[in-house]
Design an enzyme around this catalytic site. Sequence first.
Site, PDB file in Angstrom:
ATOM      1  N   ASP A 198       1.055  -0.985  -0.077  1.00 38.40           N
ATOM      2  CA  ASP A 198      -0.115  -0.090   0.127  1.00 38.40           C
ATOM      3  C   ASP A 198       0.946   1.244  -0.042  1.00 38.40           C
ATOM      4  OD1 ASP A 198       0.730   0.348   2.519  1.00 38.40           O
ATOM      5  OD2 ASP A 198      -0.946   0.205   3.554  1.00 38.40           O
ATOM      6  N   ASP A 258      -7.913  -7.408  -0.202  1.00 41.91           N
ATOM      7  CA  ASP A 258      -7.169  -7.852   0.997  1.00 41.91           C
ATOM      8  C   ASP A 258      -7.906  -7.512   2.170  1.00 41.91           C
ATOM      9  OD1 ASP A 258      -6.792  -4.649   0.673  1.00 41.91           O
ATOM     10  OD2 ASP A 258      -5.765  -5.165   2.714  1.00 41.91           O
ATOM     11  N   CYS A 295     -12.473 -28.906   5.248  1.00 39.91           N
ATOM     12  CA  CYS A 295     -11.206 -28.152   5.382  1.00 39.91           C
ATOM     13  C   CYS A 295      -9.935 -28.756   5.356  1.00 39.91           C
ATOM     14  CB  CYS A 295     -11.218 -26.947   6.295  1.00 39.91           C
ATOM     15  SG  CYS A 295      -9.527 -26.132   6.289  1.00 39.91           S
ATOM     16  N   CYS A 336      -6.857 -27.959   5.877  1.00 38.90           N
ATOM     17  CA  CYS A 336      -5.731 -27.188   6.676  1.00 38.90           C
ATOM     18  C   CYS A 336      -5.091 -28.013   7.892  1.00 38.90           C
ATOM     19  CB  CYS A 336      -6.223 -25.830   7.216  1.00 38.90           C
ATOM     20  SG  CYS A 336      -6.825 -25.745   9.118  1.00 38.90           S
ATOM     21  N   CYS A 386      -7.607 -28.493  10.736  1.00 38.28           N
ATOM     22  CA  CYS A 386      -9.000 -29.231  10.516  1.00 38.28           C
ATOM     23  C   CYS A 386      -8.409 -30.815  10.366  1.00 38.28           C
ATOM     24  CB  CYS A 386      -9.812 -28.773   9.195  1.00 38.28           C
ATOM     25  SG  CYS A 386     -10.431 -27.150   9.931  1.00 38.28           S
ATOM     26  N   HIS A 434      -6.071 -21.977   9.422  1.00 44.22           N
ATOM     27  CA  HIS A 434      -7.358 -22.306   8.930  1.00 44.22           C
ATOM     28  C   HIS A 434      -8.183 -21.071   8.343  1.00 44.22           C
ATOM     29  CE1 HIS A 434     -11.545 -23.697   8.782  1.00 44.22           C
ATOM     30  NE2 HIS A 434     -11.872 -22.327   9.382  1.00 44.22           N
TER      31      HIS A 434
HETATM   32 ZN   LIG Z   1      -9.194 -25.706   8.483  1.00 42.70          ZN
END
Ligand SMILES: [Zn+2]
Length: 372
Positions: free
Chosen positions: A92, A266, A304, A306, A309, A335
Site C-alpha cells: 500500500d 485484501d 477443510c 488445513c 482441521c 485455518h
Molecule cells: Zn481448517
Amino acid sequence: MSGFQFTLLAQDGGARRGTLTTAHGTAQTPAFMAVGTAGTVKAMTADQVRTTGSQIVLGNTYHLMLRPGADRVAALGGLHRMMDWPGIILTDSGGYQVMSLAKLRKLDEIGVTFRSHIDGSSHHLTPESSTAIQHKLDATITMAFDECTPFPATYEEAAASMRLSMRWAARSRAAFVPREGYGQFGIVQGGIYPALRAESAAALTAIGFEGYAIGGLAVGEGQAAMFDTLETTTPHLPIDQPRYLMGVGTPDDLLGAIARGVDMFDCVIPTRAGRTGRAYTARGVFNLRNARFADDASPLDPGCACTLCTRHSAAYLHHLFRCEEMLGPMLLTGHNLTYYQALMRGARDAIEQGRFAAYAAAARDGWRQGDD
Ligand SMILES: [Zn+2]
C-alpha cells in the site's frame, strides 16, 4: 514495459475470472491477498502462507518505512527475499495508515507530515517518496499515494479529497520506475457519490495504470452502500485490467463484490480473527473460546484441508485459546486463510462454469449455523 499482464478468462454476469501475470509469478483471480503488515503474515511462516493457497501477500509501506526502514529492506535483498516470499507482493502507499495510526498529521498539497506512533520521530510522505519507498521494498504492485476520504463526507468534502488524490495519482505515476513484470495501480476515490467515482475513474484511466483499486470503502458506509458504489464504479474501469477493492472484507462482502466485477481483495479479518479465537468456516463464524467446544472431538471445519482441521479437534483448539498458547493463533490463522482461499477457489471454478450465483447462494446458506 510489459510482462505485467491481466487476462480475462471468463465472465459470469458481473463476476470475472482471470489471471494476473507478473515478474513474481501468476495469480488466479478473483484473488484474496494475505496481509503481511510488517514483512510477515502474523503467526505464519511463508511456507504456511503458501500452503493456504495464498498467491499474493500485502506489505504496509507505513510500517516498513518506520521499521526496519526501506533502505534496510533494500540492503537485505528486498521484501521478497527478506520474508522468503518470492511470489507477488503488493504494497500500500502508506497514506491510509498515516491517517489512522500516526500522530500530529499535517496534510497539504505536497503530502503528509507526521510523527511515528512508535517513537514520535518526524516523517514526510509524498506521492514521490511513497513511490520511491515501494520501489526499494521491491513491490510487484505499487499503489498510488492517496487520501482515503473519511466517512461520512459531504459531496464537497469528498470532491476536494478525491481531486487532491487525482493530482497525487499523476505525481505517483510520474515517480514510478517501470520494470518488466512490475505494475502500479491507481485508486478510485469519491466517497459514496457516483458522479465523483466516475470522475475519479476517468482521471485515473487518462493517466494510465496497470490496474485500478477502489478505495475509501468499508469505512463505515455499510455493505449496501458499498455494493451500490461498486455497481456505479466498476463500469467506468477498463475491462481488460485488474480491479482491487481495498481493505474488504467478510466472506459475504467478497462474494458480493465479485458479483459486481472486483478481481482482488485484501483484509485483516481472517488473520486478526485467527489471533482472537474467531473461526471463519463453511458453516459460519464461531468463537472457539466458547465452552460448547470444550468436548468437541470433531474437526472445526470437516471439509477443510488445513493442518488444524485435518490433524486436531475443535476441543484442542478451544483448549489452546483457553490457555493462551501461541499455537492456537497459529493454527486458527492458517485455518481462516485456508477457508478464505478455498472460498475464492470455489468462486473461480463457479465463474468458469457459469454458476457463480448458485455458488454464492449455497455459501450464504451454509454460514447460517454460525454464531453471527
Ligand atoms: Zn481448517
